[in-house]
Design an enzyme around this catalytic site. Structure first.
Site, short mmCIF file in Angstrom:
data_model
loop_
_atom_site.label_atom_id
_atom_site.label_comp_id
_atom_site.label_asym_id
_atom_site.label_seq_id
_atom_site.Cartn_x
_atom_site.Cartn_y
_atom_site.Cartn_z
N TRP A 4 0.88 -1.17 0.00
CA TRP A 4 0.00 0.00 0.00
C TRP A 4 0.92 1.22 0.00
CZ3 TRP A 4 1.04 -2.50 4.55
CH2 TRP A 4 1.33 -1.73 5.67
N ASP A 41 4.92 -5.28 3.71
CA ASP A 41 4.91 -6.17 4.87
C ASP A 41 6.01 -7.20 4.70
OD1 ASP A 41 2.82 -4.89 6.08
OD2 ASP A 41 1.30 -6.33 5.47
#
Length: 184
Positions: free
Chosen positions: A110, A129
């Site tokens: 994101w 992540d």
């Protein structure tokens, strides 16, 4: 002591041991030893945190060392973390740009736009992540500046972004500078 005395003593101890010990009791003793050794990893142990700590257990600041990249990289107030949601990799054995050992960076991210206080410019930040090892549990940050509704997933930090990796188990999040944001 002469050799014959040592020989007699050794023979007497060996015979007494053989009389008082059966094969079954020896196997049972060895089984207990193996079981006891298997329990050692679950004993409570104080595990050191990856982030540096000072006296009294307080976390020490982790500056970048670059005047153009000011702030504490292990703090939620660090300028790059304006849209982060998760555990900071800088507190989990990684850096602001690199995953901790044993984890894999997700190729799906994101994005956010954060302003660098050193030069006043807005930068596009990719939040990746790191996946493959369970959550490190250190330095949880949830900043939602510029967060969009879930109809725009590329700008939303509420998803598990570990898709596209070997394991979908989340560990921590990075904040990688992609480039300078252009004016509208």
């Amino acid at each position: 002591m002469s050799v014959s005395v040592i020989d007699r003593l050794t023979e007497r101890l060996s015979r007494n041991l053989a009389r008082g010990t059966s094969r079954r009791s020896t196997i049972a003793w060895l089984g207990g030893l193996v079981t006891g050794a298997a329990v050692i990893p679950v004993l409570p142990v104080s595990r050191a945190v990856a982030a540096p700590h000072g006296e009294g257990g307080k976390r020490l600041p982790l500056p970048s060392g670059n005047a153009q990249d000011p702030g504490d990289q292990a703090s939620c107030d660090y300028w790059r973390y304006c849209a982060i949601d998760g555990f900071l990799c800088t507190c989990c054995g990684g850096t602001v740009n690199a995953c901790p050992p044993g984890t894999e960076m997700s190729p799906i991210t994101w994005i956010g736009t954060c302003t660098n206080p050193a030069d006043g410019r807005a930068y596009v930040i990719s939040y990746n992540d790191c996946c493959g090892v369970s959550s490190c549990g250190q330095c949880l940050c949830n900043r939602n500046e510029g967060d969009r509704p879930q109809v725009r997933p590329q700008s939303n930090n509420d998803y598990n972004w570990c898709l596209g990796t070997q394991s979908s188990v989340y560990n921590c999040s990075l904040a990688v500078i992609v480039g300078v944001a252009t004016e509208r």
